[in-house]
Motif scaffolding. Structure first.
Motif: not given
Length: 323
Positions: A36, A39-45, A48-49, A68, A285
């Motif tokens: 992805s 970590a901590g970015t919108s694209y990492y989130q 996860v989604e 990551e 989201a």
């Protein structure tokens, strides 16, 4: 003795059946690495989604393990060496460059890049020009005389700088020397007048800013969008507090790709599950709402044969060059 022998035979047979059931269950569960973003970015989130949605939509038969990444170039590079089922995200132009052996891939060419195949689009990187004030929608010329924060190193920073030059604004604005992570506070406190950011909407930093200060967004004309060479995007009215009109801007599409090492049935199932779960994803989201089959027109390279099977079954138009 016969009874004991019979019991041993029955036990052995039962053990074989149990082993077969266990083996069958192990084979039924498909594990896929999903490369992805940081970590901590919108694209990492988003990863996860998506992982949760695929797991739920397949009753746990497909598990995406989110990994990551340091960026899209790394993702494409790894496509040349990763075995088995591997999904990664990237703007499609990078796939085109990799397959042509150009740009970042010129010194590290690989025939394996020709095995890259597309599955489905994910939320695009959408440009936001945020300006302090009570006017909700403004033209690009509203940036004149403003102190503008671009940030450093990101796609949004590079794109923002390009637009300032493209529309003769570079000498008419003051570039603020601050980190983009401080944009909301800096704008609220009057240290800057505007900032440029890119991300899928609603972008968290723009939501945060709009919650504590009056803001407006730059809306571009179709001619201006065409001049940038990017994809036209519309941020719907109401996406951000106080911005009650549609905003026309530009975006950089992002696509989930895999390789031919993924079998057709798995590619079919993952693609089918994504589209069937998209409505549920969008409820939790909102950035998933902007994803539509029309974004397939932005894909470079070919669709995976399993993904193509799904689109044809679903009656979704696919550009001829992707088949």
């Amino acid at each position: 003795m016969r009874n004991k022998a019979g019991w041993r035979a029955w036990a052995a047979g039962g053990a074989l059946v149990a082993a077969a059931v266990i083996a069958g269950g192990a084979q039924a569960e498909t594990r896929i690495t999903y490369k992805s973003a940081k970590a901590g970015t919108s694209y990492y989130q988003m990863g996860v989604e998506l992982s949760e949605a695929i797991k739920q939509g397949t009753d746990g038969d497909v598990i995406l393990t989110v990994e990551e990444s340091q960026g899209s170039v790394q993702n494409v590079m790894e496509a040349a060496v990763r075995p088995g089922s591997f999904i990664f995200t990237t703007p499609p132009a990078l796939v085109g460059l990799a397959q042509a052996g150009k740009g970042a891939f010129e010194k590290r060419p690989s025939e394996k890049f020709k095995d890259v195949r597309a599955l489905f689009p994910i939320p695009s990187l959408t440009m936001h020009f945020v300006i302090a004030g009570d006017e909700a929608v403004l033209p690009l010329s509203a940036l004149e005389g403003k102190s503008v924060l671009l940030g450093k190193g990101s796609f949004g920073a590079r794109e923002g700088e390009k637009y300032l030059e493209l529309f003769d604004l570079k000498d008419k604005v003051t570039i603020a020397n601050a980190e983009l992570g401080n944009a909301a506070d800096a704008l609220k406190n009057g240290q800057i007048d505007a900032f440029v950011t890119s991300g899928s909407f609603p972008a968290p930093n723009v939501v945060e800013t709009a919650a504590s200060a009056d803001i407006g967004l730059v809306s571009m004309t179709d001619e201006e969008v065409e001049k940038t060479g990017r994809t036209r995007a519309v941020i719907p009215a109401g996406t951000y507090a106080g911005v009650d009109e549609d905003v026309v801007t530009t975006s950089l599409p992002v696509i989930a790709y895999t390789t031919t090492a993924m079998d057709a049935d798995t590619a079919y199932l993952v693609t089918k599950t994504f589209w069937e779960e998209k409505a549920r994803l969008s409820e939790t989201a909102p950035w998933w709402k902007a994803v539509s089959p029309e974004l397939l027109s932005e894909v470079e390279g070919k669709l995976h044969e399993g993904a193509l099977r799904y689109y044809e079954e679903a009656g979704i138009d696919v550009p001829e060059q992707l088949k």
